[in-house]
Each structure stands twice: as structure tokens, then as C-alpha cells.
Motif scaffolding. Sequence first.
Motif, mmCIF file in Angstrom:
data_model
loop_
_atom_site.group_PDB
_atom_site.id
_atom_site.type_symbol
_atom_site.label_atom_id
_atom_site.label_comp_id
_atom_site.label_asym_id
_atom_site.label_seq_id
_atom_site.Cartn_x
_atom_site.Cartn_y
_atom_site.Cartn_z
ATOM 1 N N VAL A 41 -28.267 78.404 -72.825
ATOM 2 C CA VAL A 41 -26.882 77.921 -72.749
ATOM 3 C C VAL A 41 -26.483 77.011 -71.800
ATOM 4 C CG1 VAL A 41 -26.017 79.968 -73.948
ATOM 5 C CG2 VAL A 41 -25.999 79.724 -71.311
ATOM 6 N N PRO A 42 -25.467 75.911 -71.750
ATOM 7 C CA PRO A 42 -25.089 75.399 -70.440
ATOM 8 C C PRO A 42 -24.510 75.945 -69.711
ATOM 9 C CG PRO A 42 -24.360 74.251 -72.698
ATOM 10 C CD PRO A 42 -24.817 75.606 -73.001
ATOM 11 N N SER A 43 -24.507 75.576 -68.216
ATOM 12 C CA SER A 43 -23.828 76.340 -67.069
ATOM 13 C C SER A 43 -22.211 76.494 -67.423
ATOM 14 C CB SER A 43 -23.969 75.472 -65.787
ATOM 15 O OG SER A 43 -25.211 75.662 -65.492
ATOM 16 N N ARG A 85 -39.552 75.671 -59.911
ATOM 17 C CA ARG A 85 -38.392 75.300 -60.563
ATOM 18 C C ARG A 85 -37.469 76.307 -61.401
ATOM 19 N NH1 ARG A 85 -39.749 70.000 -63.339
ATOM 20 N NH2 ARG A 85 -37.273 70.050 -63.629
ATOM 21 N N ALA A 86 -38.197 77.404 -61.798
ATOM 22 C CA ALA A 86 -37.684 78.143 -62.605
ATOM 23 C C ALA A 86 -36.922 79.215 -61.389
ATOM 24 C CB ALA A 86 -38.325 78.871 -63.738
ATOM 25 N N ASP A 125 -30.032 72.863 -65.509
ATOM 26 C CA ASP A 125 -28.436 72.740 -65.550
ATOM 27 C C ASP A 125 -27.759 73.740 -66.456
ATOM 28 O OD1 ASP A 125 -29.569 71.895 -68.089
ATOM 29 O OD2 ASP A 125 -28.306 70.005 -68.144
ATOM 30 N N GLY A 126 -28.663 74.586 -66.924
ATOM 31 C CA GLY A 126 -27.993 75.864 -67.851
ATOM 32 C C GLY A 126 -28.623 77.203 -67.442
ATOM 33 N N LYS A 172 -30.666 71.955 -75.272
ATOM 34 C CA LYS A 172 -29.846 73.050 -75.286
ATOM 35 C C LYS A 172 -29.178 73.484 -74.109
ATOM 36 C CE LYS A 172 -33.299 75.446 -78.532
ATOM 37 N NZ LYS A 172 -33.342 76.555 -78.955
ATOM 38 N N SER A 173 -28.910 72.831 -73.131
ATOM 39 C CA SER A 173 -28.179 73.220 -72.078
ATOM 40 C C SER A 173 -26.984 71.710 -71.868
ATOM 41 C CB SER A 173 -28.946 73.297 -70.410
ATOM 42 O OG SER A 173 -29.607 72.069 -70.391
ATOM 43 N N ARG A 174 -27.051 71.025 -72.876
ATOM 44 C CA ARG A 174 -25.921 70.050 -72.806
ATOM 45 C C ARG A 174 -24.690 70.518 -73.349
ATOM 46 N NH1 ARG A 174 -30.432 66.145 -74.470
ATOM 47 N NH2 ARG A 174 -31.380 65.921 -72.610
#
Length: 133
Positions: free
Chosen positions: A48-50, A71-72, A93-94, A130-132
Motif C-alpha cells: 500500500v502507499p504510505s 534497501r528493504a 514509498d509504501g 502498488k505504492s502509488r
Amino acid sequence: MSEPARRWCAGGCHCGAVRFEAELPHAFEVEDCNCSICAMSGNIHVIVPSSRFRILQGADNLTEYTFNTRRARHLFCKTCGIKSFYIPRSNPDGFAVTWRCLDDWQSLDVSVALFDGQNWEANAGRLAHKSRD
């Protein structure tokens, strides 16, 4: 085309120290990833997006684990060790919310999509949207 209806779904870790909410559509896809950490922990998650995620309590009770590219950001409850959510390498970004850490996970309308995380570089682009918002 209108946006799908969404609702806030609550969840948390096993001991209840960490609680969160994610805004999810009525029906959504979860990722069953075969990367080393997801495969070993059985993690199936929804990205999900932040803006559609919020920690309600226990942020100070989280500990972080990173590996490989670092990075994760894998976030675990310090008390019970459960990873209810993390910040994925594919979507920095999510948030990737562990499906079964949602309070009502069994009643949610989900489809499970296999994701080849063992070949992450070749497949990560499939998750970027998916995080947009």
C-alpha cells in the motif's frame, strides 16, 4: 473511471504491542513471494502507499532488520518477533502489510499472486505501481 471503495483495516503483531491500519479496497491482491526472507517466514503481503498506512501504537517497540542491498526495512515487534509490515525494496514509498496480521484477514476478499522474488531484478517492476496513490 472511479476509484474503488476503500476502508481502513486494523491489524497488529501477536502480542498486541504494535497496532496499525491500512486503507484497502474491498477486493485486493496479496503477494506470495519466494525471496529468501518471505519464503522462510511464510510472509504473504499487500503493498500500500504510505498515505494509506498508519501506525497506531508501538512504533517504539519495533526493531529493524536489513540484509543484502539494505534497501528493504524489515520491522519486527521487539516483544513477540512478528513482522506485521515492512518497507519493501520494490516500493520504498509504501508499506508491505502482512495479510495474516490484519485483524479480519480470513474474511477479506483477496487473490493470491505468486511473485518470483528469487529473481527480484527481473520482476520488481511488476510491483512498482502498488505504492502509488
